[in-house]
Design a protein around this motif. Sequence first.
Motif, mmCIF file in Angstrom:
data_model
loop_
_atom_site.group_PDB
_atom_site.id
_atom_site.type_symbol
_atom_site.label_atom_id
_atom_site.label_comp_id
_atom_site.label_asym_id
_atom_site.label_seq_id
_atom_site.Cartn_x
_atom_site.Cartn_y
_atom_site.Cartn_z
ATOM 1 N N LEU A 195 0.840 -1.207 0.000
ATOM 2 C CA LEU A 195 0.000 0.000 0.000
ATOM 3 C C LEU A 195 0.873 1.256 0.000
ATOM 4 O O LEU A 195 0.611 2.202 -0.742
ATOM 5 C CB LEU A 195 -0.922 0.022 1.218
ATOM 6 C CG LEU A 195 -2.159 -0.865 1.160
ATOM 7 C CD1 LEU A 195 -2.839 -0.904 2.528
ATOM 8 C CD2 LEU A 195 -3.124 -0.384 0.110
ATOM 9 N N LEU A 196 1.916 1.260 0.830
ATOM 10 C CA LEU A 196 2.831 2.410 0.861
ATOM 11 C C LEU A 196 3.549 2.576 -0.477
ATOM 12 O O LEU A 196 3.727 3.695 -0.954
ATOM 13 C CB LEU A 196 3.862 2.247 1.976
ATOM 14 C CG LEU A 196 3.426 2.683 3.365
ATOM 15 C CD1 LEU A 196 4.469 2.310 4.403
ATOM 16 C CD2 LEU A 196 3.137 4.164 3.409
ATOM 17 N N GLU A 197 3.950 1.459 -1.072
ATOM 18 C CA GLU A 197 4.594 1.531 -2.386
ATOM 19 C C GLU A 197 3.641 2.140 -3.410
ATOM 20 O O GLU A 197 4.038 2.972 -4.227
ATOM 21 C CB GLU A 197 5.045 0.143 -2.847
ATOM 22 C CG GLU A 197 6.219 -0.399 -2.057
ATOM 23 C CD GLU A 197 6.521 -1.866 -2.357
ATOM 24 O OE1 GLU A 197 5.701 -2.551 -3.016
ATOM 25 O OE2 GLU A 197 7.588 -2.330 -1.905
ATOM 26 N N GLU A 198 2.373 1.752 -3.338
ATOM 27 C CA GLU A 198 1.361 2.287 -4.260
ATOM 28 C C GLU A 198 1.166 3.791 -4.039
ATOM 29 O O GLU A 198 1.058 4.562 -4.996
ATOM 30 C CB GLU A 198 0.039 1.538 -4.070
ATOM 31 C CG GLU A 198 -1.000 1.823 -5.107
ATOM 32 C CD GLU A 198 -0.635 1.303 -6.493
ATOM 33 O OE1 GLU A 198 -1.077 1.928 -7.480
ATOM 34 O OE2 GLU A 198 0.075 0.290 -6.604
ATOM 35 N N VAL A 199 1.139 4.220 -2.785
ATOM 36 C CA VAL A 199 1.018 5.648 -2.471
ATOM 37 C C VAL A 199 2.231 6.401 -3.024
ATOM 38 O O VAL A 199 2.090 7.456 -3.647
ATOM 39 C CB VAL A 199 0.868 5.869 -0.946
ATOM 40 C CG1 VAL A 199 1.041 7.334 -0.571
ATOM 41 C CG2 VAL A 199 -0.483 5.357 -0.468
ATOM 42 N N ALA A 239 -7.993 0.997 -6.394
ATOM 43 C CA ALA A 239 -7.928 1.715 -5.116
ATOM 44 C C ALA A 239 -7.679 3.201 -5.337
ATOM 45 O O ALA A 239 -6.988 3.608 -6.273
ATOM 46 C CB ALA A 239 -6.808 1.135 -4.257
ATOM 47 N N THR A 240 -8.274 4.007 -4.483
ATOM 48 C CA THR A 240 -7.999 5.446 -4.473
ATOM 49 C C THR A 240 -7.596 5.842 -3.054
ATOM 50 O O THR A 240 -7.980 5.194 -2.077
ATOM 51 C CB THR A 240 -9.226 6.273 -4.913
ATOM 52 O OG1 THR A 240 -10.321 5.990 -4.031
ATOM 53 C CG2 THR A 240 -9.616 5.955 -6.344
ATOM 54 N N PHE A 241 -6.809 6.893 -2.970
ATOM 55 C CA PHE A 241 -6.287 7.340 -1.686
ATOM 56 C C PHE A 241 -6.633 8.814 -1.478
ATOM 57 O O PHE A 241 -6.653 9.595 -2.416
ATOM 58 C CB PHE A 241 -4.762 7.181 -1.645
ATOM 59 C CG PHE A 241 -4.297 5.774 -1.860
ATOM 60 C CD1 PHE A 241 -4.173 4.899 -0.800
ATOM 61 C CD2 PHE A 241 -3.984 5.315 -3.131
ATOM 62 C CE1 PHE A 241 -3.739 3.594 -0.998
ATOM 63 C CE2 PHE A 241 -3.547 4.018 -3.343
ATOM 64 C CZ PHE A 241 -3.427 3.156 -2.271
ATOM 65 N N SER A 267 -6.363 7.568 3.789
ATOM 66 C CA SER A 267 -7.651 6.902 3.655
ATOM 67 C C SER A 267 -7.667 6.134 2.337
ATOM 68 O O SER A 267 -7.353 6.682 1.284
ATOM 69 C CB SER A 267 -8.764 7.957 3.679
ATOM 70 O OG SER A 267 -10.010 7.352 3.532
ATOM 71 N N VAL A 268 -7.992 4.857 2.409
ATOM 72 C CA VAL A 268 -7.982 3.988 1.231
ATOM 73 C C VAL A 268 -9.419 3.601 0.896
ATOM 74 O O VAL A 268 -10.143 3.084 1.744
ATOM 75 C CB VAL A 268 -7.153 2.708 1.498
ATOM 76 C CG1 VAL A 268 -7.076 1.848 0.248
ATOM 77 C CG2 VAL A 268 -5.781 3.051 2.021
ATOM 78 N N GLN A 269 -9.819 3.868 -0.349
ATOM 79 C CA GLN A 269 -11.141 3.472 -0.807
ATOM 80 C C GLN A 269 -10.986 2.460 -1.941
ATOM 81 O O GLN A 269 -10.025 2.514 -2.701
ATOM 82 C CB GLN A 269 -11.938 4.672 -1.348
ATOM 83 C CG GLN A 269 -12.289 5.717 -0.314
ATOM 84 C CD GLN A 269 -11.171 6.702 -0.063
ATOM 85 O OE1 GLN A 269 -10.401 7.048 -0.937
ATOM 86 N NE2 GLN A 269 -11.054 7.141 1.175
ATOM 87 N N GLY A 270 -11.950 1.558 -2.034
ATOM 88 C CA GLY A 270 -11.976 0.622 -3.151
ATOM 89 C C GLY A 270 -11.284 -0.701 -2.893
ATOM 90 O O GLY A 270 -11.187 -1.531 -3.801
ATOM 91 N N LEU A 271 -10.795 -0.940 -1.686
ATOM 92 C CA LEU A 271 -10.169 -2.218 -1.360
ATOM 93 C C LEU A 271 -11.035 -2.956 -0.340
ATOM 94 O O LEU A 271 -11.578 -2.342 0.581
ATOM 95 C CB LEU A 271 -8.764 -2.027 -0.786
ATOM 96 C CG LEU A 271 -7.706 -1.494 -1.742
ATOM 97 C CD1 LEU A 271 -6.378 -1.326 -1.016
ATOM 98 C CD2 LEU A 271 -7.533 -2.400 -2.946
ATOM 99 N N LYS A 272 -11.140 -4.271 -0.523
ATOM 100 C CA LYS A 272 -11.910 -5.097 0.406
ATOM 101 C C LYS A 272 -11.293 -5.024 1.800
ATOM 102 O O LYS A 272 -10.095 -4.855 1.953
ATOM 103 C CB LYS A 272 -11.918 -6.561 -0.041
ATOM 104 C CG LYS A 272 -12.648 -6.820 -1.325
ATOM 105 C CD LYS A 272 -12.671 -8.287 -1.643
ATOM 106 C CE LYS A 272 -11.266 -8.740 -2.005
ATOM 107 N NZ LYS A 272 -11.186 -10.104 -2.518
ATOM 108 N N ARG A 273 -12.154 -5.154 2.794
ATOM 109 C CA ARG A 273 -11.713 -5.149 4.188
ATOM 110 C C ARG A 273 -12.310 -6.349 4.902
ATOM 111 O O ARG A 273 -13.325 -6.882 4.495
ATOM 112 C CB ARG A 273 -12.153 -3.861 4.887
ATOM 113 C CG ARG A 273 -11.499 -2.635 4.299
ATOM 114 C CD ARG A 273 -12.090 -1.356 4.890
ATOM 115 N NE ARG A 273 -11.539 -0.205 4.234
ATOM 116 C CZ ARG A 273 -10.501 0.492 4.686
ATOM 117 N NH1 ARG A 273 -9.910 0.143 5.793
ATOM 118 N NH2 ARG A 273 -10.048 1.530 4.021
#
Length: 157
Positions: free
Chosen positions: A59-63, A116-118, A93-99
């Motif tokens: 997730l951090l790499e994606e950000v 995913a969007t941040f 804040s992460v939207q679009g990923l399953k939790r």
Amino acid sequence: MSYPQTGKEVFISFSISNTMFSGIGKGTITREEVSVDYLKELFEKYGVIVSAKPEQRRLLEEVNESYDLKLEIPENLRIIHLSEKNRRLVVISVQGLKRENGSLLPEYTEKEFQEATFSFVKYYVQSRHYDELLAENAKLKRDLEMEVAWRTRECDI
């Protein structure tokens, strides 16, 4: 580019918890959504400390890839506590990923990451309580009104 170490670093995390605020005591917390450009300026001025679980590495790499934030990716979770010196917390804040049970999963597919969007929310802790700030503001307003009334009074000559 690496961010400076100032002793007043901004914390950044994927979540927020009450324990993060345990070092503050009585105060006022403000919350605002912020832009990536604002974050870059904030990090360049104060530095940044990342608090993320090892499984949030991707997730951090994606950000970092999406927003060029150049955040350090820690090997271990750093527990953070806001204090008089470290008053700022940014939550990614992460939207679009399953939790699962409200928490992000340890892994996602490449397709899931693409969806995913941040967004970024900054929390700032003031050492003064909101009620004190309201009282001070009311007093300053009364003082200003009295000064304006004095300066604009009509004199009978």
